[in-house]
Write an enzyme that holds these catalytic residues in place. Sequence first.
Site, mmCIF file in Angstrom:
data_model
loop_
_atom_site.group_PDB
_atom_site.id
_atom_site.type_symbol
_atom_site.label_atom_id
_atom_site.label_comp_id
_atom_site.label_asym_id
_atom_site.label_seq_id
_atom_site.Cartn_x
_atom_site.Cartn_y
_atom_site.Cartn_z
ATOM 1 N N LYS A 10 42.434 0.397 107.142
ATOM 2 C CA LYS A 10 42.602 1.724 107.599
ATOM 3 C C LYS A 10 42.952 2.758 106.352
ATOM 4 O O LYS A 10 43.194 2.109 105.560
ATOM 5 C CB LYS A 10 43.683 1.574 108.618
ATOM 6 C CG LYS A 10 45.006 1.127 108.097
ATOM 7 C CD LYS A 10 45.932 2.219 107.509
ATOM 8 C CE LYS A 10 47.324 1.600 107.056
ATOM 9 N NZ LYS A 10 47.981 2.352 106.333
ATOM 10 N N PRO A 94 41.833 -5.605 98.939
ATOM 11 C CA PRO A 94 43.086 -5.833 98.000
ATOM 12 C C PRO A 94 44.371 -6.297 98.888
ATOM 13 O O PRO A 94 44.292 -5.781 100.053
ATOM 14 C CB PRO A 94 43.474 -4.410 97.353
ATOM 15 C CG PRO A 94 42.557 -3.614 98.169
ATOM 16 C CD PRO A 94 41.499 -4.046 98.930
ATOM 17 N N GLY A 98 48.059 -0.466 101.013
ATOM 18 C CA GLY A 98 48.120 0.770 101.951
ATOM 19 C C GLY A 98 46.691 0.909 102.720
ATOM 20 O O GLY A 98 46.630 1.864 103.573
ATOM 21 N N GLY A 101 45.878 -4.272 105.331
ATOM 22 C CA GLY A 101 44.738 -5.556 105.367
ATOM 23 C C GLY A 101 45.581 -6.634 106.279
ATOM 24 O O GLY A 101 44.911 -7.138 107.159
ATOM 25 N N ASP A 136 51.979 -1.311 111.492
ATOM 26 C CA ASP A 136 50.688 -1.045 111.153
ATOM 27 C C ASP A 136 49.695 -1.919 112.007
ATOM 28 O O ASP A 136 48.454 -1.740 111.727
ATOM 29 C CB ASP A 136 50.291 -1.266 109.784
ATOM 30 C CG ASP A 136 50.585 0.044 109.073
ATOM 31 O OD1 ASP A 136 50.963 1.109 109.315
ATOM 32 O OD2 ASP A 136 50.310 -0.172 107.517
HETATM 33 O O1 C5P Z 1 56.899 -2.586 110.313
HETATM 34 P P1 C5P Z 1 56.507 -2.970 108.895
HETATM 35 O O2 C5P Z 1 56.669 -4.744 108.864
HETATM 36 O O3 C5P Z 1 55.181 -2.863 108.335
HETATM 37 O O4 C5P Z 1 57.594 -2.213 107.779
HETATM 38 C C1 C5P Z 1 57.862 -3.172 106.690
HETATM 39 C C2 C5P Z 1 59.175 -2.193 106.122
HETATM 40 O O5 C5P Z 1 58.673 -0.721 105.728
HETATM 41 C C3 C5P Z 1 60.214 -2.324 107.052
HETATM 42 O O6 C5P Z 1 60.952 -3.302 106.954
HETATM 43 C C4 C5P Z 1 61.119 -0.878 106.732
HETATM 44 O O7 C5P Z 1 61.874 -1.187 105.618
HETATM 45 C C5 C5P Z 1 59.784 -0.233 106.259
HETATM 46 N N1 C5P Z 1 59.368 0.903 107.364
HETATM 47 C C6 C5P Z 1 60.190 1.896 107.594
HETATM 48 N N2 C5P Z 1 59.816 2.795 108.667
HETATM 49 C C7 C5P Z 1 58.389 2.697 109.043
HETATM 50 C C8 C5P Z 1 57.714 1.670 108.877
HETATM 51 C C9 C5P Z 1 58.268 0.844 107.690
HETATM 52 O O8 C5P Z 1 60.966 2.233 107.036
HETATM 53 N N3 C5P Z 1 58.201 3.546 110.204
#
Ligand code: C5P
Length: 336
Positions: A10, A94, A98, A101, A136
């Site tokens: 994405k 990769p 971002g 993946g 994501d």
């Molecule tokens: O949800 P995900 O595991 O992708 O998030 C990874 C980290 O990114 C979270 O632990 C948090 O620190 C940060 N995050 C955030 N706000 C979001 C999504 C992610 O602060 N909306």
Amino acid sequence: MPTNVRSFAKINLGLRIGALRPDGFHELRTVYQTIALHDVIRVSVGRGSGIEIRCDDSRVPTDESNTCYRIVERAMVELNATGRVMIEIEKRLPVQGGLGGASGNAVAAVLALERALKKEMSAPARLRIAAEVGSDLPLFLVGGTVLGVGRGEEVYPVPDLPAIPCVVATPEIGVSTPKAFADWDLLVSRGPQVTDKLTRPVASDRMSEFGRVLSAWLSSQSQSKYKSGRALSGVPVSKGRGRAETPLLDLVRTGIENDFEQVVFPKYPELREVKRVLVSAGAVYASLSGSGSATYGLFASREAAVKAAARLREDGIAATATTTLTRQQYWKKIFD
Ligand code: C5P
């Protein structure tokens, strides 16, 4: 015989970061768009128990921290299923970038698992366990052009943009997403004097503004569809002249931006340079995807995209010409 599923990537068409929430996540508004670059996930279920992950790429964890492991563990409980699940990840995207993946891999693994077991979860249950594993993931259960709200995990299909030629540059820079969020918080805490873009002090105002901009775009889409009497989806942007043919231009003219650029570009000026090259090569819109380091450009023609990718590669930046995927294409190609 393992079940094969394509795990697409994405990009984010604009991303607005709001307030830090009590649960440690940030409120987000973004438009996700699936693209044709993909990994391949193979799942088989045999006798026994447990989950085994295989991947040739040593940067991919094969233990219980892998997103595929985490979602399959939950799915086996939800499906009330038993057996030993073998997941093979053929990595083409990769690893850190971002492009979602690892998130796409997890959703692909669950779709393959359901096929292999000939059992299905309810759609809300699937969305719930996807959101439990990461913000994501749920977008990959929708595909095409997707509105993401909440912490990014609450997803809604919006009218699909047509398939658009696209260049994805993947510079060899690893950007930590939690660190990028922390840098954003620091930037905002320093107040409006830091950047003109932060003159609106209240985070919720910025989120409301994104909502209004998007709502205006969505209603302009349905108005032009109504006026022209035809569907927008599938109309190539390269042939576009009138409003109905340029839904992407309409969207980018609303001024959608990725907030992460404000903290990631100062730290990695090479990424700002990649965006500049994409724009000078004719990109209709170019941006960092998520927290990067993947940076993409959307182009009016496949030829322009191929040229732009070649130009980046001449500069030593890994870049691939591809296309965005509509929802229909996404679901058709997943099990191909
Ligand atoms: O949800 P995900 O595991 O992708 O998030 C990874 C980290 O990114 C979270 O632990 C948090 O620190 C940060 N995050 C955030 N706000 C979001 C999504 C992610 O602060 N909306």
